[in-house]
Design a protein around this motif. Structure first.
Motif, PDB file in Angstrom:
ATOM      1  N   LEU A   1     -12.246   1.424  -5.076  1.00 53.92           N
ATOM      2  CA  LEU A   1     -12.322   2.869  -4.803  1.00 53.92           C
ATOM      3  C   LEU A   1     -10.939   3.480  -4.701  1.00 53.92           C
ATOM      4  O   LEU A   1     -10.706   4.592  -5.195  1.00 53.92           O
ATOM      5  CB  LEU A   1     -13.109   3.102  -3.504  1.00 53.92           C
ATOM      6  CG  LEU A   1     -13.327   4.576  -3.126  1.00 53.92           C
ATOM      7  CD1 LEU A   1     -14.088   5.311  -4.223  1.00 53.92           C
ATOM      8  CD2 LEU A   1     -14.072   4.680  -1.800  1.00 53.92           C
ATOM      9  N   ASN A   2     -10.015   2.766  -4.092  1.00 49.06           N
ATOM     10  CA  ASN A   2      -8.645   3.268  -3.951  1.00 49.06           C
ATOM     11  C   ASN A   2      -8.015   3.535  -5.310  1.00 49.06           C
ATOM     12  O   ASN A   2      -7.462   4.613  -5.572  1.00 49.06           O
ATOM     13  CB  ASN A   2      -7.807   2.244  -3.168  1.00 49.06           C
ATOM     14  CG  ASN A   2      -6.512   2.831  -2.642  1.00 49.06           C
ATOM     15  OD1 ASN A   2      -6.166   3.982  -2.905  1.00 49.06           O
ATOM     16  ND2 ASN A   2      -5.793   2.031  -1.893  1.00 49.06           N
ATOM     17  N   VAL A   3      -8.128   2.568  -6.213  1.00 54.35           N
ATOM     18  CA  VAL A   3      -7.551   2.722  -7.546  1.00 54.35           C
ATOM     19  C   VAL A   3      -8.305   3.785  -8.347  1.00 54.35           C
ATOM     20  O   VAL A   3      -7.700   4.596  -9.062  1.00 54.35           O
ATOM     21  CB  VAL A   3      -7.547   1.373  -8.300  1.00 54.35           C
ATOM     22  CG1 VAL A   3      -7.099   1.557  -9.753  1.00 54.35           C
ATOM     23  CG2 VAL A   3      -6.622   0.379  -7.598  1.00 54.35           C
ATOM     24  N   ALA A   4      -9.627   3.815  -8.220  1.00 58.96           N
ATOM     25  CA  ALA A   4     -10.431   4.797  -8.954  1.00 58.96           C
ATOM     26  C   ALA A   4     -10.034   6.222  -8.580  1.00 58.96           C
ATOM     27  O   ALA A   4      -9.884   7.089  -9.453  1.00 58.96           O
ATOM     28  CB  ALA A   4     -11.921   4.573  -8.677  1.00 58.96           C
ATOM     29  N   LEU A   5      -9.881   6.492  -7.286  1.00 60.83           N
ATOM     30  CA  LEU A   5      -9.518   7.838  -6.838  1.00 60.83           C
ATOM     31  C   LEU A   5      -8.112   8.215  -7.291  1.00 60.83           C
ATOM     32  O   LEU A   5      -7.849   9.363  -7.680  1.00 60.83           O
ATOM     33  CB  LEU A   5      -9.625   7.930  -5.315  1.00 60.83           C
ATOM     34  CG  LEU A   5     -11.043   7.818  -4.738  1.00 60.83           C
ATOM     35  CD1 LEU A   5     -11.007   7.838  -3.212  1.00 60.83           C
ATOM     36  CD2 LEU A   5     -11.938   8.940  -5.265  1.00 60.83           C
TER      37      LEU A   5
ATOM     38  N   VAL B   1     -15.560  12.594 -13.685  1.00 57.87           N
ATOM     39  CA  VAL B   1     -16.791  12.400 -12.922  1.00 57.87           C
ATOM     40  C   VAL B   1     -16.739  11.005 -12.304  1.00 57.87           C
ATOM     41  O   VAL B   1     -16.546  10.015 -13.014  1.00 57.87           O
ATOM     42  CB  VAL B   1     -18.041  12.543 -13.812  1.00 57.87           C
ATOM     43  CG1 VAL B   1     -19.311  12.282 -12.996  1.00 57.87           C
ATOM     44  CG2 VAL B   1     -18.097  13.924 -14.448  1.00 57.87           C
ATOM     45  N   TYR B   2     -16.888  10.935 -10.979  1.00 61.33           N
ATOM     46  CA  TYR B   2     -16.893   9.649 -10.288  1.00 61.33           C
ATOM     47  C   TYR B   2     -18.340   9.196 -10.062  1.00 61.33           C
ATOM     48  O   TYR B   2     -19.216  10.019  -9.790  1.00 61.33           O
ATOM     49  CB  TYR B   2     -16.224   9.760  -8.922  1.00 61.33           C
ATOM     50  CG  TYR B   2     -14.774  10.179  -8.923  1.00 61.33           C
ATOM     51  CD1 TYR B   2     -13.755   9.246  -9.096  1.00 61.33           C
ATOM     52  CD2 TYR B   2     -14.416  11.515  -8.734  1.00 61.33           C
ATOM     53  CE1 TYR B   2     -12.428   9.624  -9.077  1.00 61.33           C
ATOM     54  CE2 TYR B   2     -13.093  11.903  -8.712  1.00 61.33           C
ATOM     55  CZ  TYR B   2     -12.095  10.962  -8.888  1.00 61.33           C
ATOM     56  OH  TYR B   2     -10.779  11.340  -8.870  1.00 61.33           O
ATOM     57  N   THR B   3     -18.560   7.887 -10.130  1.00 59.70           N
ATOM     58  CA  THR B   3     -19.877   7.390  -9.734  1.00 59.70           C
ATOM     59  C   THR B   3     -19.978   7.336  -8.216  1.00 59.70           C
ATOM     60  O   THR B   3     -21.073   7.429  -7.660  1.00 59.70           O
ATOM     61  CB  THR B   3     -20.154   5.998 -10.320  1.00 59.70           C
ATOM     62  OG1 THR B   3     -19.101   5.101  -9.922  1.00 59.70           O
ATOM     63  CG2 THR B   3     -20.231   6.057 -11.841  1.00 59.70           C
ATOM     64  N   ARG B   4     -18.839   7.169  -7.558  1.00 54.02           N
ATOM     65  CA  ARG B   4     -18.797   7.292  -6.097  1.00 54.02           C
ATOM     66  C   ARG B   4     -17.387   7.661  -5.659  1.00 54.02           C
ATOM     67  O   ARG B   4     -16.408   7.235  -6.286  1.00 54.02           O
ATOM     68  CB  ARG B   4     -19.260   6.007  -5.399  1.00 54.02           C
ATOM     69  CG  ARG B   4     -18.330   4.785  -5.557  1.00 54.02           C
ATOM     70  CD  ARG B   4     -18.909   3.579  -4.833  1.00 54.02           C
ATOM     71  NE  ARG B   4     -18.046   2.392  -4.935  1.00 54.02           N
ATOM     72  CZ  ARG B   4     -17.186   2.017  -3.983  1.00 54.02           C
ATOM     73  NH1 ARG B   4     -17.066   2.717  -2.869  1.00 54.02           N
ATOM     74  NH2 ARG B   4     -16.454   0.928  -4.141  1.00 54.02           N
ATOM     75  N   THR B   5     -17.294   8.451  -4.587  1.00 57.82           N
ATOM     76  CA  THR B   5     -15.993   8.834  -4.033  1.00 57.82           C
ATOM     77  C   THR B   5     -15.848   8.365  -2.589  1.00 57.82           C
ATOM     78  O   THR B   5     -14.865   8.690  -1.923  1.00 57.82           O
ATOM     79  CB  THR B   5     -15.814  10.360  -4.074  1.00 57.82           C
ATOM     80  OG1 THR B   5     -16.898  10.979  -3.365  1.00 57.82           O
ATOM     81  CG2 THR B   5     -15.778  10.863  -5.504  1.00 57.82           C
TER      82      THR B   5
END
Length: 408
Positions: free
Chosen positions: A59-63, A79-83
């Motif tokens: 999640l850290n890298v995705a954000l 678009v994120y699948t989860r934040t």
């Protein structure tokens, strides 16, 4: 009567033209949509290390990746699948991508080995049949998330993530996005290797359910090994996650730019300046630079200004940004006739992060520099535009916006 019929025919043709696809050019262009999928989450922790859980690293890298894209790419919808730390079923992740009619799907994960085995490096995966037991084990681990879903046998048509027989479905599968997915995966690995300085574990294929259900070019990134103490520590530092996010971001921009050129013959996507080095590398580089300056100071005790520094501070009278084309980097200074410069004259350089970065052309007119860049693309395919202001390197997108505003 004939005149009346001609009039009706004329009106019909005009109405037909108004509703035909040829008039669609006046409509706003569709945003490029990228789905960023942080693997695992909620009651599914993913792989567990000694000091952290995979779901949080992902999640850290995705954000951070999403923020980079949003900051630098106004024509891209993220678009994120989860934040946040919630559980999202695998099939729902693919539904989010398909519903958004996404152009790209990037799933971010962290690798692990069982039985206290250790390994280093990042890898990127595309959909396909696993060609080794090791590849199959990675797919099994990532697909096992469906076991957290109470109705997984019905939802996934009896697929058993721990059974090798279930993966036969991937053997004869036709993926029309395969070449694009593999190309993006190769770009990610290139930047993990060259920009992020990580061990390159290559591009692989395996049967990932989340990629199988996504109707677009898709990749799954394994950032590193949480089961290796050294890598786990790196994956839990701000510098480490920022560097990895920037590596994926650079690959994304290159892919997007290439796709636009292939489809439209041109692209407005600008490749940004090189990403910062991790803090520990930057500190080492700064120390080395300090020693170099002391040697150059000689008896006067003052650092000798370099040719590149003088060029970088040159500004126009209205203090506008100066655009340049960065063509290559080197760990050592290059001679004027070095073959890597390919015969270009009036090449300049600046130093950053302990590297000599060579530039060509300099102007406050962005369009002029852009035309020059296009003229040397065949010689320097990885060249990109950078910007300086008040003698300092600045964000090129901000500089381009300033240039556009001054022209209005």
């Amino acid at each position: 009567m004939k005149l009346y019929r001609r009039y009706i025919l004329y009106i019909g043709i005009c109405l037909g033209l108004l509703t035909s696809p040829f008039c669609s050019g006046s409509a706003e262009a569709k945003d490029f949509v990228v789905i960023i999928d942080a693997g695992h989450g909620g009651h599914d922790p993913g792989a567990i290390g000694k000091i952290s859980k995979e779901k949080n690293i992902n999640l850290n890298v995705a954000l951070k990746l999403g923020k980079q894209i949003q900051k630098n790419c106004p024509d891209v919808k993220v678009v994120y699948t989860r934040t946040r730390d919630v559980f999202i079923p695998l099939n729902r992740r693919a539904e989010i991508a398909n519903d958004a009619k996404a152009d790209l799907f990037i799933s971010i994960h962290t690798n692990a080995l069982a039985n206290n085995r250790t390994a280093k490096g990042a890898s990127t995966w595309t959909l396909g049949l696993a060609k080794s037991d090791a590849n199959l084990e990675v797919a099994k681990r990532e697909n096992s998330v469906i076991l957290y879903e109470s109705d997984y046998k019905t939802r996934y048509a009896g697929f058993n993530p721990n059974s090798a027989e279930s993966y036969i479905i991937f053997e004869f599968m036709q993926d029309k996005y395969m070449s694009q997915s593999v190309h993006l995966a190769s770009l990610v690995q290139k930047h993990f290797r060259n920009t992020c300085r990580r061990v390159d574990r290559g591009v692989h294929q395996a049967g990932f359910l989340v990629l199988k259900a996504s109707a677009m070019p898709s990749i799954l990134v394994e950032l590193g090994f949480i089961s290796t103490p050294e890598e786990e520590r790196y994956l839990n530092t701000d510098a480490g996650t920022t560097t990895l996010a920037n590596g994926i971001f650079r690959a994304f921009l290159t892919y997007k730019r290439e796709q636009e050129i292939r489809l439209n013959g041109s692209s407005q996507t600008i490749l940004p300046e090189d990403i910062p080095q991790p803090e520990e590398e930057a500190t080492a580089s700064a120390g080395a630079a300090s020693q170099t300056e002391k040697k150059a100071a000689g008896q006067s005790g003052k650092p000798t200004p370099q040719r590149s520094e003088k060029a970088a501070v040159a500004q126009t009278e209205d203090n506008a940004p100066v655009f340049k084309i960065q063509i290559l980097t080197s760990s050592r200074p290059l001679a004027k006739n070095d073959k890597r410069l390919k015969g270009l004259k009036n090449v300049d350089y600046y130093k950053e992060g302990g590297l000599y970065k060579y530039t060509y052309a300099a102007s406050s007119d962005y369009n002029k520099v852009l035309r020059t860049k296009r003229s040397i693309t065949a010689q320097f395919k990885d060249a990109f535009i950078i910007a300086f202001k008040n003698g300092k390197k600045v964000n090129v997108n901000a500089a381009v916006n300033e240039f556009k505003n001054k022209k209005k």
